[in-house]
Design a protein around this motif. Structure first.
Motif: not given
Length: 92
Positions: A11-12, A16-17, A28
């Motif tokens: 998560r960023d 989601w990446v 992403q």
């Protein structure tokens, strides 16, 4: 020919990446369920273009940045196969 690609998924913020470890490919999505589709879309696109140009789909792509190689064993990653199959593997 079959090639396995490992993706580090994290998560960023709200996203989601997924970062490929073998090649510097990243996608992403807003949900974990969507990230698999985004991975497939990008990989299938690379394969389709490469077939048309008669080149290796990953030719010239460098490996992921070193920071991802160091943290990869501690995260969930997906194995993507050129035949379209996807397997989840938990390496935590």
């Amino acid at each position: 020919m079959q090639k396995e690609l490992n993706f580090l998924i994290f998560r960023d913020g709200a996203w989601w990446v997924a970062q490929c470890i073998e090649h510097d490919i990243a996608v992403q999505a807003q949900s974990l369920q969507e990230i698999e589709s985004e991975i497939q879309r990008v990989i299938n696109g690379r394969i389709a273009i490469a077939k048309e140009l008669r080149i290796d789909p990953f030719e010239g792509l460098p490996s992921a940045p070193e920071e991802y190689h160091r943290i990869c064993p501690n995260y969930l990653y997906k194995v993507i196969k050129e035949n379209g199959g996807v397997e989840n593997e938990d390496h935590s």
